[in-house]
Design an enzyme around this catalytic site. Sequence first.
Site, PDB file in Angstrom:
ATOM      1  CB  CYS A 267      -0.927  -0.009   1.211  1.00 24.23           C
ATOM      2  SG  CYS A 267      -0.087  -0.309   2.789  1.00 24.23           S
TER       3      CYS A 267
ATOM      4  CG  HIS B  77       1.252   1.261   7.617  1.00 27.90           C
ATOM      5  ND1 HIS B  77       0.396   0.332   8.148  1.00 27.90           N
ATOM      6  CD2 HIS B  77       1.291   1.020   6.276  1.00 27.90           C
ATOM      7  CE1 HIS B  77      -0.069  -0.434   7.178  1.00 27.90           C
ATOM      8  NE2 HIS B  77       0.450  -0.037   6.037  1.00 27.90           N
TER       9      HIS B  77
END
Length: 336
Positions: A153, A180
């Site tokens: 991602c 994250h």
Amino acid sequence: MASIALYGFGRIGRQFLRVGLLEGLFEPVAIADIGDEATLAALFAVDTNYGRWHEPVAGSTGQLTIGERKIPYLNSAKEVPDWAALGAAVVVDCSGRATTRAGAQVHLDRGAKCVLVSTASKTLADCDAVLLKGINLDSFDPAAHHIVSMGSCTTNALAVAIKVILENFGIQYGLFSTLHSYTNTQSLTDQPMKDRRDSWAAAENIIPSSSGAARALQFIWPGLQITGKAYRIPTRTGSIAELNLVTEKECTVQEVNDAFRAAAQEGVVNFLHGVIDVLEDEWASSRIVGDPHSCLIDLPLTAKEGNLLSVAAWYDNEWGFSNRLAEVAAYLAARL
């Protein structure tokens, strides 16, 4: 309809299926995992981050039922399914265990024509190509690319921002840091883990971590001099990467933000519409949860000091990535 099978029905696998069904990209010929049907059906039906599925969902022996769809389910605890017998041309591996060539090759040995790996391969030798929508997906070669990595991602988010800067101003070198949301590699309570930093409770700590994004970016741009690190933070989903670059050309904050605005517009030649978006106002991470873009540039956070440019890119590390994964899977399947 694309002949796609799903191997691994965890966080990304379930969102991948949601996107595929919602957007009409595919209906999988089969789903394989090691869990039991009833529990997996329940997890698909009610998701903590994205809410309830709009149709009835049930699991029975050898089958998941979603609305009127009856999808074959295979328990893969003992062996990888016979993909040839199931008619699966593309297998999307969301198990997290196909980061090496040997881990992905087993799907080809079982009859798949192409394996799409939903994470970064350990090395370039462990895949045939790293292909990202809006970046280099049109270079897919069915005759040569049998193991395709989607990176992570973070890779997808950074690649979009890097592409815009590269094409408009050039890049000498840079560093990134990504904040994250915590993942399954961490623990909910303090306990010994393989990675020592992961031994502390994920929902209560900021935890330094490694990032494979720099390696994956260099697969796409071999001469790119960018590296970075990650920090796991106590949010369920929704992440942000700060990209600090020294550009080859002089540029202003206004010029950089205008380049991102142009990239987000529909119909631009670099095909980034739908992959990148921009935020003109000031927001927090909840704004981008459930957003389908790979990258949302926070324009008010763009900064310049001397020859150093700083850009901030938001991304929903589950939903945004799963959207790209589903689109790329459909793209590959249509070309086999």
